[in-house]
Design an enzyme around this catalytic site. Structure first.
Site, short mmCIF file in Angstrom:
data_model
loop_
_atom_site.label_atom_id
_atom_site.label_comp_id
_atom_site.label_asym_id
_atom_site.label_seq_id
_atom_site.Cartn_x
_atom_site.Cartn_y
_atom_site.Cartn_z
N PRO A 202 0.82 -1.22 0.00
CG PRO A 202 0.02 -0.96 2.19
CD PRO A 202 0.82 -1.87 1.31
CB CYS A 203 3.36 2.53 -2.34
SG CYS A 203 2.71 1.59 -3.69
CG HIS A 204 -2.58 3.66 -1.51
ND1 HIS A 204 -2.41 2.33 -1.84
CD2 HIS A 204 -3.53 3.70 -0.56
CE1 HIS A 204 -3.26 1.63 -1.11
NE2 HIS A 204 -3.95 2.42 -0.32
#
Length: 108
Positions: free
Chosen positions: A61-63
DNA sequence: TCATTGGCTATCA
DNA sequence: CTGATAGCCAATG
């Protein structure tokens, strides 16, 4: 095997719960390189990303990782996608900014 | 192996 | 906000 820098970054990022966010600096600190914030961003950039088609093990979940000042920062897949994902997670984005006070992820 | 370059940053002037 | 500087990693030659 010895986890490389990238591996550590991805591992920590995967631990971020939904509806919560973290900053590059925090991740860098958790890794042990408080000043490697930029390198952290690079690691996430090269990471597989957050795609439903990917296996959970590879899904990162790099967001949920933003700048330390609350700005969104960048996104390889397009900043719009990042905003959309975060909104779907239930967080309100104020003028491209996020409340780190409320959504800042803290590790114990 | 070393030097250079670029990048989802941080901090300061 | 713009520039400059700092520190880190990966890719390239």
């Amino acid at each position: 095997m010895t986890p490389s820098f990238k591996e550590k970054v991805l591992r920590i990022t995967k631990k971020i719960p939904a509806g919560r966010i973290t900053t590059y600096k925090i991740i860098a600190r958790l890794i042990g390189r408080p000043k490697a914030c930029r390198a952290v961003g690079n690691a996430l950039n090269k990471s597989p990303g957050f795609a439903a088609s990917l296996p959970a093990s590879r899904r990162v979940p790099c967001h949920r990782v933003i700048n330390s000042n609350g700005q969104l920062g960048g996104y390889n897949d397009g900043l719009s996608a990042k905003i959309t994902l975060l909104k779907k997670e239930g967080m309100k984005i104020n003028k491209g900014k996020i409340d780190l006070k409320k959504f800042g992820w803290k590790i114990r």
